[in-house]
Design a protein around this motif. Structure first.
Motif, PDB file in Angstrom:
ATOM      1  N   LEU A  54      48.378  44.847  31.038  1.00 16.27           N
ATOM      2  CA  LEU A  54      48.806  43.637  31.755  1.00 16.27           C
ATOM      3  C   LEU A  54      48.518  42.412  30.896  1.00 16.27           C
ATOM      4  CD1 LEU A  54      47.154  44.441  35.222  1.00 16.27           C
ATOM      5  CD2 LEU A  54      49.576  44.642  34.683  1.00 16.27           C
ATOM      6  N   ARG A  55      49.537  41.570  30.672  1.00 20.37           N
ATOM      7  CA  ARG A  55      49.295  40.344  29.886  1.00 20.37           C
ATOM      8  C   ARG A  55      48.508  39.327  30.707  1.00 20.37           C
ATOM      9  NH1 ARG A  55      53.027  36.954  28.776  1.00 20.37           N
ATOM     10  NH2 ARG A  55      51.801  35.690  27.357  1.00 20.37           N
ATOM     11  N   GLY A  56      47.464  38.791  30.085  1.00 19.98           N
ATOM     12  CA  GLY A  56      46.554  37.880  30.771  1.00 19.98           C
ATOM     13  C   GLY A  56      47.261  36.681  31.383  1.00 19.98           C
ATOM     14  N   ASP A  57      48.266  36.222  30.704  1.00 18.70           N
ATOM     15  CA  ASP A  57      48.987  35.022  31.115  1.00 18.70           C
ATOM     16  C   ASP A  57      49.574  35.141  32.518  1.00 18.70           C
ATOM     17  OD1 ASP A  57      50.522  32.580  30.755  1.00 18.70           O
ATOM     18  OD2 ASP A  57      52.257  33.896  30.545  1.00 18.70           O
ATOM     19  N   THR A  58      49.796  36.347  32.989  1.00 15.26           N
ATOM     20  CA  THR A  58      50.479  36.529  34.277  1.00 15.26           C
ATOM     21  C   THR A  58      49.481  36.816  35.404  1.00 15.26           C
ATOM     22  OG1 THR A  58      50.731  38.923  34.049  1.00 15.26           O
ATOM     23  CG2 THR A  58      52.405  37.556  33.027  1.00 15.26           C
ATOM     24  N   ILE A  59      48.200  36.887  35.049  1.00 15.16           N
ATOM     25  CA  ILE A  59      47.178  37.262  36.034  1.00 15.16           C
ATOM     26  C   ILE A  59      46.648  36.046  36.784  1.00 15.16           C
ATOM     27  CG2 ILE A  59      44.817  38.185  36.281  1.00 15.16           C
ATOM     28  CD1 ILE A  59      45.510  40.144  34.011  1.00 15.16           C
ATOM     29  N   LEU A  84      33.455  36.155  32.492  1.00 20.01           N
ATOM     30  CA  LEU A  84      33.817  37.453  31.912  1.00 20.01           C
ATOM     31  C   LEU A  84      32.751  38.515  32.190  1.00 20.01           C
ATOM     32  CD1 LEU A  84      35.552  36.581  28.515  1.00 20.01           C
ATOM     33  CD2 LEU A  84      36.509  36.741  30.808  1.00 20.01           C
ATOM     34  N   ILE A 103      55.289  40.769  31.270  1.00 22.25           N
ATOM     35  CA  ILE A 103      54.292  40.875  32.349  1.00 22.25           C
ATOM     36  C   ILE A 103      53.401  42.086  32.118  1.00 22.25           C
ATOM     37  CG2 ILE A 103      53.926  41.134  34.839  1.00 22.25           C
ATOM     38  CD1 ILE A 103      56.612  39.812  35.311  1.00 22.25           C
ATOM     39  N   LEU A 124      33.994  40.715  34.879  1.00 21.00           N
ATOM     40  CA  LEU A 124      34.945  41.742  34.415  1.00 21.00           C
ATOM     41  C   LEU A 124      34.201  42.849  33.675  1.00 21.00           C
ATOM     42  CD1 LEU A 124      38.009  39.614  33.212  1.00 21.00           C
ATOM     43  CD2 LEU A 124      37.571  40.635  35.443  1.00 21.00           C
ATOM     44  N   PRO A 150      42.250  46.034  25.224  1.00 20.20           N
ATOM     45  CA  PRO A 150      43.590  46.249  25.813  1.00 20.20           C
ATOM     46  C   PRO A 150      44.640  46.650  24.767  1.00 20.20           C
ATOM     47  CG  PRO A 150      42.576  44.294  26.759  1.00 20.20           C
ATOM     48  CD  PRO A 150      41.653  44.766  25.663  1.00 20.20           C
ATOM     49  N   ILE A 162      42.274  37.573  28.744  1.00 18.65           N
ATOM     50  CA  ILE A 162      42.346  38.259  30.048  1.00 18.65           C
ATOM     51  C   ILE A 162      43.508  39.258  30.055  1.00 18.65           C
ATOM     52  CG2 ILE A 162      41.955  37.969  32.560  1.00 18.65           C
ATOM     53  CD1 ILE A 162      40.044  36.345  30.810  1.00 18.65           C
ATOM     54  N   ASN A 163      43.977  39.662  28.859  1.00 18.97           N
ATOM     55  CA  ASN A 163      44.801  40.865  28.790  1.00 18.97           C
ATOM     56  C   ASN A 163      43.954  42.006  29.336  1.00 18.97           C
ATOM     57  OD1 ASN A 163      47.040  39.668  27.447  1.00 18.97           O
ATOM     58  ND2 ASN A 163      45.961  39.860  25.482  1.00 18.97           N
ATOM     59  N   VAL A 164      44.557  42.931  30.075  1.00 17.53           N
ATOM     60  CA  VAL A 164      43.809  43.956  30.776  1.00 17.53           C
ATOM     61  C   VAL A 164      44.469  45.322  30.560  1.00 17.53           C
ATOM     62  CG1 VAL A 164      43.437  44.824  33.136  1.00 17.53           C
ATOM     63  CG2 VAL A 164      42.774  42.488  32.560  1.00 17.53           C
ATOM     64  N   ALA A 165      43.654  46.352  30.346  1.00 20.53           N
ATOM     65  CA  ALA A 165      44.161  47.732  30.334  1.00 20.53           C
ATOM     66  C   ALA A 165      43.624  48.458  31.560  1.00 20.53           C
ATOM     67  CB  ALA A 165      43.730  48.453  29.060  1.00 20.53           C
ATOM     68  N   ARG A 219      41.577  33.301  37.168  1.00 18.01           N
ATOM     69  CA  ARG A 219      41.968  32.733  35.862  1.00 18.01           C
ATOM     70  C   ARG A 219      42.170  31.229  35.967  1.00 18.01           C
ATOM     71  NH1 ARG A 219      46.616  33.484  33.779  1.00 18.01           N
ATOM     72  NH2 ARG A 219      46.170  32.556  31.776  1.00 18.01           N
ATOM     73  N   ALA A 265      39.630  48.022  29.971  1.00 21.20           N
ATOM     74  CA  ALA A 265      39.289  47.031  28.953  1.00 21.20           C
ATOM     75  C   ALA A 265      39.940  45.704  29.284  1.00 21.20           C
ATOM     76  CB  ALA A 265      39.764  47.520  27.579  1.00 21.20           C
ATOM     77  N   PHE A 266      39.367  44.630  28.739  1.00 22.96           N
ATOM     78  CA  PHE A 266      39.963  43.291  28.851  1.00 22.96           C
ATOM     79  C   PHE A 266      39.584  42.534  27.579  1.00 22.96           C
ATOM     80  CE2 PHE A 266      36.170  40.726  29.396  1.00 22.96           C
ATOM     81  CZ  PHE A 266      35.246  41.652  29.840  1.00 22.96           C
ATOM     82  N   ASP A 267      40.290  41.454  27.295  1.00 23.19           N
ATOM     83  CA  ASP A 267      39.903  40.606  26.157  1.00 23.19           C
ATOM     84  C   ASP A 267      39.832  39.149  26.614  1.00 23.19           C
ATOM     85  OD1 ASP A 267      42.514  39.643  26.218  1.00 23.19           O
ATOM     86  OD2 ASP A 267      43.179  40.917  24.583  1.00 23.19           O
TER      87      ASP A 267
END
Lengths: 86, 86, 86, 86, 86, 86, 86
Positions: D69-74, D13, F75, D16, F12, D45-48, C70, D40-42
């Motif tokens: 998972l929130r993208g911001d923390t990845i 992307l 998170i 991914l 997600p 970069i939020n991820v399921a 990222r 899934a992702f968006d």
């Protein structure tokens, strides 16, 4: 007639605009301080200083001359002439 | 005629524009310093340097050659020629 | 003819574009380093590497193969071929 | 024909996208690691993930099953099959 | 007739608008506190203060006079007149 | 037919949508954990929980009832029913 | 008829809207807690409180009266009436 009319400061950026060409104190995150002549700023509060000096404990730590400061790292800016120490 | 007229710097990015092709000092968050030739920058203050050297305590720590620096990590940028040490 | 003309780098992303298909060094926040082949990047500086290796003290810590980094966590990117150690 | 053509990855992307339905390793800020099937992702970069397991020192710390998972923390994401340990 | 009707505060910025020309307490990240006359603010919560004093443990640490505070670093702002100590 | 088809999760946020009205575990930055019934979320991943309990070491630390969690501090979120401990 | 229908909360901000004029608990980053009457909020989760009290270990640390809290620093907000301690 109240204080902010006297100062002609209706928006925060007016204060920076009035400080152009004057010496300002800039505090950055991480306890960094600069003193220099404010040449320019933009809406991101990116700042261009001339005769920029990094200060530490009231002493000049390093002379940088022309310096571009990223707005994101700035905490506050004050025109030196309005500061009167403690 | 005031200081910022002399310098031809009306916006902070003008300072970076004038520094293209010249050696600049770049301070990053986390106490990292680079010296290199400024090739390019953009409005996010992403920066491309040539002959980039990471510095530590005034010594070259590592030569990186061409280097892309993300704007988000930059604290300030100063053309080396205008710096005069303490 | 100045340095950035020679390099053909007018915008910082040009440097990344020239590095596609080549080995790059990527430094992340929190002192993480990767080496790998740059496959792709976007304007957020999200990066896709092939043969990505996490490095620690100049040694391979772990092989990750294909890796998506990222942009938000990236400090700088340098093509390995232009780095010459100290 | 170069490396990124072989991989069919033109944008980060794409990596991914190719990893959907496969096991991936996800590193988060603050030294958290997850392994799970990428559902899934968006663009943030939020991820399921399905069958998400939080890992610590190579061991399963906790099974979370479906996890957002929130993208911001990845920090980075790597398909497990391309990782080969050291 | 409920509390927020009494106060005439329908949006958070109304509170700042009512505080213009009055003394306010501003808490910044990193445990910095300022007291000063609120001259202006904008939607980023950038703030211009007059007679700004940096406070520490209830004492004036330094007088800054006119000061521009970047919104990003502000935690909260309270008109001094409505504060009553413990 | 692959895993993400089975789950009906193409984006997600679909995972969060499926979790509405169910108990979820929410991990926040700074090691805070909440358990509660997911009432609502938005694209910023702001979340409204009912019967929210702050957890510490697997024990209820405090009952908050209805709680609004700012997305920026989240998170990850996992429906409790899919978690199976270690 | 499920839980979120009972509560009339379809979006997270509905919870804040229902809490207007009521006492709320606000947790900020850096372990700061406020209790006060919610007067107003906006989409950035900037918040205006009346009778704001900073709390520490369940005791009032300081009365601030009217207080503007920047959304960026807020972790979570809970109406006090729905909290039942442990």
């Amino acid at each position: 007639m109240n204080a902010f009319m006297v100062n002609g400061i209706e928006r925060p950026l007016d204060l920076l605009n009035q400080s152009k060409g004057k010496e300002v104190i800039v505090y950055l995150k991480g306890d960094r301080q600069f003193v220099g002549t404010l040449l320019a700023f933009d809406m991101h509060i990116n700042v261009a200083l001339d005769n920029a000096k990094e200060m530490q404990n009231g002493e000049v730590k390093k002379n940088f001359g022309l310096t571009f400061l990223r707005g994101d790292t700035i905490i506050f800016i004050s025109p030196a002439s309005t500061s009167s120490g403690k």
